[in-house]
Write a protein that holds these residues in place. Structure first.
Motif, short mmCIF file in Angstrom:
data_model
loop_
_atom_site.label_atom_id
_atom_site.label_comp_id
_atom_site.label_asym_id
_atom_site.label_seq_id
_atom_site.Cartn_x
_atom_site.Cartn_y
_atom_site.Cartn_z
N GLU A 1 16.95 4.07 21.81
CA GLU A 1 18.16 4.09 20.97
C GLU A 1 18.39 2.70 20.40
O GLU A 1 18.26 1.70 21.11
CB GLU A 1 19.37 4.55 21.79
CG GLU A 1 20.57 4.91 20.95
CD GLU A 1 21.66 5.59 21.78
OE1 GLU A 1 22.75 5.84 21.21
OE2 GLU A 1 21.43 5.87 22.97
N ASP A 2 18.71 2.66 19.12
CA ASP A 2 18.91 1.38 18.44
C ASP A 2 20.05 1.54 17.42
O ASP A 2 19.96 2.35 16.50
CB ASP A 2 17.61 0.99 17.73
CG ASP A 2 17.67 -0.42 17.16
OD1 ASP A 2 18.78 -0.90 16.86
OD2 ASP A 2 16.61 -1.03 17.02
N TRP A 3 21.12 0.77 17.63
CA TRP A 3 22.30 0.89 16.78
C TRP A 3 22.30 -0.10 15.61
O TRP A 3 23.29 -0.21 14.89
CB TRP A 3 23.56 0.71 17.62
CG TRP A 3 23.90 1.93 18.42
CD1 TRP A 3 23.13 2.52 19.39
CD2 TRP A 3 25.09 2.71 18.33
NE1 TRP A 3 23.76 3.61 19.90
CE2 TRP A 3 24.98 3.76 19.29
CE3 TRP A 3 26.24 2.63 17.56
CZ2 TRP A 3 25.95 4.72 19.47
CZ3 TRP A 3 27.23 3.58 17.75
CH2 TRP A 3 27.08 4.61 18.69
N SER A 4 21.21 -0.80 15.43
CA SER A 4 21.16 -1.75 14.33
C SER A 4 20.74 -1.06 13.04
O SER A 4 20.08 -0.01 13.06
CB SER A 4 20.16 -2.87 14.64
OG SER A 4 18.84 -2.37 14.63
N LYS A 5 21.11 -1.63 11.92
CA LYS A 5 20.79 -1.04 10.62
C LYS A 5 19.35 -1.28 10.21
O LYS A 5 18.86 -0.66 9.27
CB LYS A 5 21.73 -1.60 9.56
CG LYS A 5 23.19 -1.19 9.75
CD LYS A 5 24.06 -1.75 8.65
CE LYS A 5 25.51 -1.34 8.85
NZ LYS A 5 26.39 -1.87 7.78
N VAL A 6 18.66 -2.19 10.92
CA VAL A 6 17.28 -2.50 10.54
C VAL A 6 16.28 -1.84 11.48
O VAL A 6 15.11 -2.20 11.50
CB VAL A 6 17.07 -4.03 10.55
CG1 VAL A 6 17.94 -4.68 9.51
CG2 VAL A 6 17.34 -4.61 11.93
N ALA A 7 16.75 -0.87 12.27
CA ALA A 7 15.87 -0.25 13.26
C ALA A 7 14.66 0.41 12.62
O ALA A 7 13.60 0.51 13.22
CB ALA A 7 16.64 0.77 14.08
N HIS A 8 14.83 0.90 11.37
CA HIS A 8 13.72 1.58 10.71
C HIS A 8 12.65 0.60 10.26
O HIS A 8 11.51 0.97 9.98
CB HIS A 8 14.24 2.35 9.49
CG HIS A 8 14.85 1.47 8.44
ND1 HIS A 8 16.08 0.90 8.59
CD2 HIS A 8 14.36 1.04 7.24
CE1 HIS A 8 16.36 0.17 7.52
NE2 HIS A 8 15.32 0.23 6.69
N ASN A 9 13.02 -0.69 10.18
CA ASN A 9 12.08 -1.71 9.73
C ASN A 9 11.37 -2.31 10.94
O ASN A 9 11.68 -3.40 11.39
CB ASN A 9 12.83 -2.79 8.95
CG ASN A 9 11.90 -3.80 8.34
OD1 ASN A 9 10.70 -3.53 8.15
ND2 ASN A 9 12.41 -4.98 8.05
N LEU A 10 10.40 -1.58 11.47
CA LEU A 10 9.77 -1.96 12.73
C LEU A 10 8.67 -2.99 12.51
O LEU A 10 7.49 -2.75 12.74
CB LEU A 10 9.22 -0.73 13.43
CG LEU A 10 10.27 0.31 13.82
CD1 LEU A 10 9.61 1.53 14.43
CD2 LEU A 10 11.28 -0.29 14.78
N THR A 11 9.08 -4.16 12.05
CA THR A 11 8.12 -5.23 11.85
C THR A 11 7.73 -5.83 13.20
O THR A 11 8.43 -5.67 14.21
CB THR A 11 8.71 -6.33 10.95
OG1 THR A 11 9.86 -6.89 11.62
CG2 THR A 11 9.12 -5.76 9.61
N GLU A 12 6.64 -6.54 13.20
CA GLU A 12 6.18 -7.18 14.44
C GLU A 12 7.19 -8.19 14.95
O GLU A 12 7.44 -8.29 16.15
CB GLU A 12 4.83 -7.86 14.19
CG GLU A 12 4.23 -8.47 15.44
CD GLU A 12 2.87 -9.09 15.20
OE1 GLU A 12 2.35 -9.77 16.12
OE2 GLU A 12 2.32 -8.91 14.09
#
Length: 375
Positions: A284-295
């Protein structure tokens, strides 16, 4: 023909059943026991015996209000005398070989040597060593009187510990046999604490039992129990919840982890290095950038997760060293293996050595999966 008749007659003799058997309805099976401090100066303790209902509704001995159990509360100077006096109230013999849970109230655990308080149960050749032992800040009699539909509280409490694979906020259950071994060796240990809120029972932290005194010395919170599991590596699995730099909640599910404690003893100075390695995934991730799964984003989460594990471990150990001066995280075992001769000289005063030891941490949290992202 005569031979066949004789064989049949002999066979019938073996089919007659046990001559001394008893119907289950004619037995009083003890499922839970509660020990409280008595307010009566002439008696030492108040004892609650929880008996499973085996009779049909309407028969003598049936529990009130349709419960699956009945509680018998008596006071006395010894548990053996109390158990014998139960016979004055119940129509059938009491059997303790199905006992599942023993609850000890905070006041009684702080006042009495626990090896004496449990002496009768350990000497009894009927009571098994498998019952779960817990503490309670509330009266044990009140805990055993919790009305949970379709459940017997003594059995219900014992079953809660089956969830140890789901959370790190619960300790592995402590059975009577293990507790007896710790008391005999004067080893400090933890006992889970049970809390009652209305008709809800839950595991809430743990009590610290000091080995030399064999008494309760204080309590740890849920969060501190989580720290204990990280320090000992005895937890099975669970969740690690932390925040990112913008205070967004991140939930990391621990799949497996290992803890290694390395002692160092030089010139009379004792220190430990605690190494913790965990693997799991983000659930679970409540941040808005969770979809940006950069290294770099994943690396940041791993760092933040490691910081949270270190915070939990440090906070717990600080309380154990400074407030209680009690080693319930078994650091003594790693020291005994590494320095057997020194340990023999130090074991009588081990808690003081433990309290003064310096502890450093090396924590690694690895994210091996980020789940199915749908944002």
């Amino acid at each position: 023909m005569i031979r066949k008749v004789c064989i049949c007659l002999v066979a019938l003799l073996f089919l007659c059943g046990c001559w001394d058997s008893s119907d289950i309805e004619d037995m009083s099976f003890v499922i839970g026991l509660g020990v409280d401090n008595s307010e009566n100066e002439q008696n030492s303790i108040k004892h609650t015996t929880q008996i499973a209902v085996t009779k049909k509704k309407g028969e003598q001995g049936t529990a009130p209000q349709g419960k699956m159990y009945q509680n018998v509360m008596l006071e006395g100077r010894s548990i053996q005398d109390i158990l014998r006096n139960i016979s004055l109230q119940l129509p059938y013999p009491v059997y303790t070989d199905h006992l599942e849970c023993i609850i000890i109230n905070e006041e009684a655990a702080s006042k009495y040597d626990l090896s004496i308080l449990l002496d009768q149960m350990l000497r009894d050749n009927v009571t098994r060593l498998s019952p779960t032992v817990v503490l309670s800040k509330q009266q044990a009699s009140d805990v055993l009187n919790t009305n949970i539909e379709g459940e017997i509280p003594g059995s219900y409490i014992s079953s809660i510990f089956e969830n140890k694979t789901s959370t790190l906020k619960i300790l592995p259950e402590v059975r009577l046999g293990k507790m007896a071994a710790n008391l005999a060796s004067q080893t400090s240990f933890l006992l889970p604490n049970i809390d009652k809120q209305k008709n809800i029972l839950k595991v809430d932290g743990a009590g610290v039992i000091k080995g030399r005194e064999r008494k309760l010395t204080g309590f740890l919170t849920e969060e501190e129990v989580e720290g204990v599991n990280w320090l000992t590596g005895e937890g099975k699995a669970g969740l690690l919840e932390f925040e990112d730099e913008k205070k967004n909640t991140i939930v990391y599910e621990v799949q497996n982890y290992k803890t290694k404690v390395e002692p160092n003893f030089q010139n009379g100075s004792l220190s430990f290095l605690v190494q913790i390695k965990a693997e799991g995934w983000i659930t679970e991730d409540w941040s808005k950038v969770a979809h940006n799964l950069t290294e770099s984003y994943v690396n940041d989460l791993e760092r933040l997760g490691a910081d949270e594990v270190k915070r939990l471990s440090e906070g717990t150990l600080k309380k154990l060293q400074q407030d209680y001066k009690t080693d319930v995280v078994n650091f003594s075992e790693s020291f005994r293996i590494a320095y057997p001769r020194e340990f023999q000289k130090m074991k009588e005063d081990w808690d003081n050595y433990f309290a003064k030891a310096e502890v450093k941490y090396n924590v690694s949290v690895k994210i091996v999966n980020t789940g199915d992202v749908v944002k």
